[in-house]
Write a protein that holds these residues in place. Structure first.
Motif, PDB file in Angstrom:
ATOM      1  N   THR A  72       0.797  -1.202  -0.022  1.00 25.04           N
ATOM      2  CA  THR A  72       0.014  -0.003   0.101  1.00 25.04           C
ATOM      3  C   THR A  72       0.811   1.210   0.135  1.00 25.04           C
ATOM      4  O   THR A  72       0.438   2.323  -0.126  1.00 25.04           O
ATOM      5  N   GLU A  73       2.290   1.051   0.160  1.00 24.08           N
ATOM      6  CA  GLU A  73       3.010   2.252   0.295  1.00 24.08           C
ATOM      7  C   GLU A  73       4.428   1.811  -0.117  1.00 24.08           C
ATOM      8  O   GLU A  73       4.834   0.494   0.118  1.00 24.08           O
ATOM      9  N   PHE A  74       5.321   2.579  -0.661  1.00 21.57           N
ATOM     10  CA  PHE A  74       6.661   2.481  -0.783  1.00 21.57           C
ATOM     11  C   PHE A  74       7.513   3.114   0.264  1.00 21.57           C
ATOM     12  O   PHE A  74       7.317   4.021   0.406  1.00 21.57           O
ATOM     13  N   TYR A 114       2.184  -6.076  -6.565  1.00 19.31           N
ATOM     14  CA  TYR A 114       3.377  -5.772  -5.571  1.00 19.31           C
ATOM     15  C   TYR A 114       2.920  -6.308  -4.248  1.00 19.31           C
ATOM     16  O   TYR A 114       2.054  -5.867  -3.775  1.00 19.31           O
ATOM     17  N   GLN A 115       3.592  -7.375  -3.950  1.00 17.98           N
ATOM     18  CA  GLN A 115       3.613  -8.005  -2.558  1.00 17.98           C
ATOM     19  C   GLN A 115       4.764  -8.281  -1.856  1.00 17.98           C
ATOM     20  O   GLN A 115       5.749  -8.533  -2.565  1.00 17.98           O
ATOM     21  N   GLY A 116       4.629  -8.087  -0.852  1.00 13.08           N
ATOM     22  CA  GLY A 116       5.913  -8.160   0.094  1.00 13.08           C
ATOM     23  C   GLY A 116       6.829  -7.029   0.441  1.00 13.08           C
ATOM     24  O   GLY A 116       6.554  -6.034   0.904  1.00 13.08           O
ATOM     25  N   ASP A 117       8.099  -7.295  -0.635  1.00 13.26           N
ATOM     26  CA  ASP A 117       9.288  -6.147  -0.435  1.00 13.26           C
ATOM     27  C   ASP A 117       8.550  -4.863  -0.841  1.00 13.26           C
ATOM     28  O   ASP A 117       7.935  -4.873  -2.105  1.00 13.26           O
ATOM     29  N   ASN A 118       8.608  -3.721  -0.188  1.00 11.00           N
ATOM     30  CA  ASN A 118       8.390  -2.251  -0.775  1.00 11.00           C
ATOM     31  C   ASN A 118       9.269  -1.318  -0.579  1.00 11.00           C
ATOM     32  O   ASN A 118       9.009  -0.015  -0.802  1.00 11.00           O
ATOM     33  N   LYS A 119      10.624  -1.913  -0.181  1.00  6.80           N
ATOM     34  CA  LYS A 119      11.668  -0.827  -0.285  1.00  6.80           C
ATOM     35  C   LYS A 119      12.404  -0.802  -1.610  1.00  6.80           C
ATOM     36  O   LYS A 119      12.960  -1.420  -2.397  1.00  6.80           O
ATOM     37  N   LEU A 168      13.038  16.278  -0.887  1.00  5.09           N
ATOM     38  CA  LEU A 168      13.308  17.162   0.475  1.00  5.09           C
ATOM     39  C   LEU A 168      12.728  16.683   1.519  1.00  5.09           C
ATOM     40  O   LEU A 168      13.267  16.479   2.791  1.00  5.09           O
ATOM     41  N   PHE A 169      11.420  16.189   1.428  1.00  6.63           N
ATOM     42  CA  PHE A 169      10.751  15.873   2.705  1.00  6.63           C
ATOM     43  C   PHE A 169      11.105  14.452   3.252  1.00  6.63           C
ATOM     44  O   PHE A 169      11.506  14.364   4.457  1.00  6.63           O
ATOM     45  N   ASN A 170      11.459  13.485   2.401  1.00  2.45           N
ATOM     46  CA  ASN A 170      12.043  12.264   2.902  1.00  2.45           C
ATOM     47  C   ASN A 170      13.263  12.296   3.276  1.00  2.45           C
ATOM     48  O   ASN A 170      13.829  11.556   4.244  1.00  2.45           O
ATOM     49  N   LEU A 171      14.344  13.480   2.786  1.00  2.23           N
ATOM     50  CA  LEU A 171      15.657  13.629   3.241  1.00  2.23           C
ATOM     51  C   LEU A 171      15.586  13.910   4.662  1.00  2.23           C
ATOM     52  O   LEU A 171      16.602  13.724   5.464  1.00  2.23           O
ATOM     53  N   LEU A 172      14.634  14.560   5.257  1.00  8.41           N
ATOM     54  CA  LEU A 172      14.655  15.146   6.681  1.00  8.41           C
ATOM     55  C   LEU A 172      13.798  14.295   7.387  1.00  8.41           C
ATOM     56  O   LEU A 172      13.488  14.524   8.558  1.00  8.41           O
ATOM     57  N   SER A 173      12.980  13.136   6.990  1.00  9.68           N
ATOM     58  CA  SER A 173      12.012  12.553   7.482  1.00  9.68           C
ATOM     59  C   SER A 173      12.739  11.122   7.837  1.00  9.68           C
ATOM     60  O   SER A 173      13.448  10.479   6.996  1.00  9.68           O
ATOM     61  N   ARG A 174      12.381  10.350   9.127  1.00  7.23           N
ATOM     62  CA  ARG A 174      12.516   9.319   9.420  1.00  7.23           C
ATOM     63  C   ARG A 174      12.009   8.336   8.522  1.00  7.23           C
ATOM     64  O   ARG A 174      12.436   7.115   8.148  1.00  7.23           O
ATOM     65  N   ARG A 175      10.709   8.599   8.469  1.00  9.00           N
ATOM     66  CA  ARG A 175       9.780   7.537   7.554  1.00  9.00           C
ATOM     67  C   ARG A 175       9.857   8.126   6.170  1.00  9.00           C
ATOM     68  O   ARG A 175       9.327   9.092   5.762  1.00  9.00           O
ATOM     69  N   LYS A 176      10.443   7.361   5.364  1.00  4.77           N
ATOM     70  CA  LYS A 176      10.710   7.769   3.782  1.00  4.77           C
ATOM     71  C   LYS A 176       9.463   7.254   2.864  1.00  4.77           C
ATOM     72  O   LYS A 176      10.061   6.431   1.854  1.00  4.77           O
ATOM     73  N   ASN A 177       8.471   6.975   3.465  1.00  8.58           N
ATOM     74  CA  ASN A 177       7.204   6.439   2.691  1.00  8.58           C
ATOM     75  C   ASN A 177       6.360   7.130   1.840  1.00  8.58           C
ATOM     76  O   ASN A 177       6.314   8.592   2.021  1.00  8.58           O
ATOM     77  N   ILE A 178       6.028   6.740   0.798  1.00 12.15           N
ATOM     78  CA  ILE A 178       5.355   7.343  -0.177  1.00 12.15           C
ATOM     79  C   ILE A 178       4.033   6.350  -0.337  1.00 12.15           C
ATOM     80  O   ILE A 178       4.254   5.201  -0.641  1.00 12.15           O
ATOM     81  N   SER A 179       2.664   6.786  -0.273  1.00 15.79           N
ATOM     82  CA  SER A 179       1.539   5.893  -0.455  1.00 15.79           C
ATOM     83  C   SER A 179       1.655   5.395  -2.038  1.00 15.79           C
ATOM     84  O   SER A 179       2.275   5.922  -2.987  1.00 15.79           O
TER      85      SER A 179
END
Length: 311
Positions: A10-12, A168-173, A82-93
């Protein structure tokens, strides 16, 4: 683990270029500076072309379209990065990734087509100057521009559909700093051959075909320029085309490595992606303005006019 026991993604997670906090901070500063220069430079160029009547000619009409594509091309990627570089959670839906994928492909592919059209415009202006005003009318320019945007829409829809229709199932990195087809396809839980084939065919349409047109156009331009008897005419022709050739080399060179050579090293792929999607969008207005007398004149006139308004 069997596929039936895996959960649907559901997110990467965007791993970025490096996981070192200090390097990430350095990347944040670099991306921010590049993005601010990109926004300022392209908005300035668009404003000059729209407000200066002497720039209302085909070459600058296409340049205005190019700056618009560059502006949105960079905006579809950099703010999230930019947001992900400052965030611990680097997720995107999943939806956010799909939107980024669609928009970045739309504006990137439109730029590919625009660069080819701009080379054709220079070919007509230099190799067929007598008929140039009759061929490059306002209506023709509008149709060519709309055609470029239509190609961008077509390719983005095809590439996004073939990429995201897979399970897309399982790995989302995702080993990338934004949602790009090759990086997303690497996580698919099914055979990706059909998707890779579709993307490769779209690459032929939007990369190899325009490059072929550019090579033919500039081959004819070089022959015409060499035959010129007046040295000043040669210098003016080379000056006019030099900026465009530099932009084409930077943009297409890095794009071909990413999409036509999909098995290239991951780090090289990410660096090339950063170059054609972020760096060239910043360089384009600088290259065209620093080497273009008309743009510098328009900028000088706009500055003088603004100064008088304040007084």
């Amino acid at each position: 683990m069997s596929q039936t026991n895996q959960t649907w993604v559901t997110e990467f997670v965007l791993l970025g270029i490096s996981d070192d906090p200090q390097i990430q901070l350095l990347h944040f500063v670099l991306f921010l500076v590049v993005y601010l220069v990109t926004v300022f430079g392209n908005l300035l160029l668009i404003t000059l072309v729209l407000t200066d009547s002497q720039l209302h000619i085909p070459m600058y009409f296409f340049l205005c379209n190019l700056s618009t594509a560059d502006l949105f091309f960079s905006t579809s990627i950099v703010p999230e990065t930019l947001f992900n570089l400052l965030s611990r959670r680097k997720n995107i839906s999943f939806i956010g990734c799909a939107s980024q994928l669609l928009l970045f492909l739309l504006f990137g592919c439109t730029e590919c087509a625009l660069l080819a059209v701009m080379s054709y415009d220079r070919y007509l202006a230099i190799c067929n100057p007598m008929h140039y005003p009759l061929i490059m009318t306002g209506r023709v320019c509008a149709h060519l521009s709309l055609g470029c945007w239509a190609i961008g829409i077509l390719v983005s829809l095809v590439d996004t559909t073939f990429t995201l229709r897979l399970p897309y199932q399982g790995d989302n990195k995702t080993d990338h700093f934004f949602c790009e087809p090759p990086a997303i396809l690497a996580l698919a839980s099914a055979d990706i051959h059909s998707a890779e084939t579709a993307i490769f065919l779209m690459g032929i349409l939007v990369i190899l075909a325009p490059v072929s047109l550019i090579l033919v156009s500039y081959g004819s331009i070089i022959v015409t320029v060499i035959r010129m008897k007046i040295t000043s005419g040669r210098l003016k022709a080379f000056s006019t085309c030099g900026s465009h050739l530099l932009v084409v080399t930077l943009f297409y060179g890095s794009g071909i490595i990413c999409y036509m050579i999909p098995k290239s090293a991951k780090l090289l792929g990410k660096l090339m992606s950063m170059f054609y999607s972020v760096i060239t969008a910043m360089l384009n207005p600088l290259i065209y303005s620093l080497k273009n007398k008309d743009v510098k004149r328009a900028l000088r006139n706009a500055a003088i006019k603004r100064l008088f308004c304040k007084l």
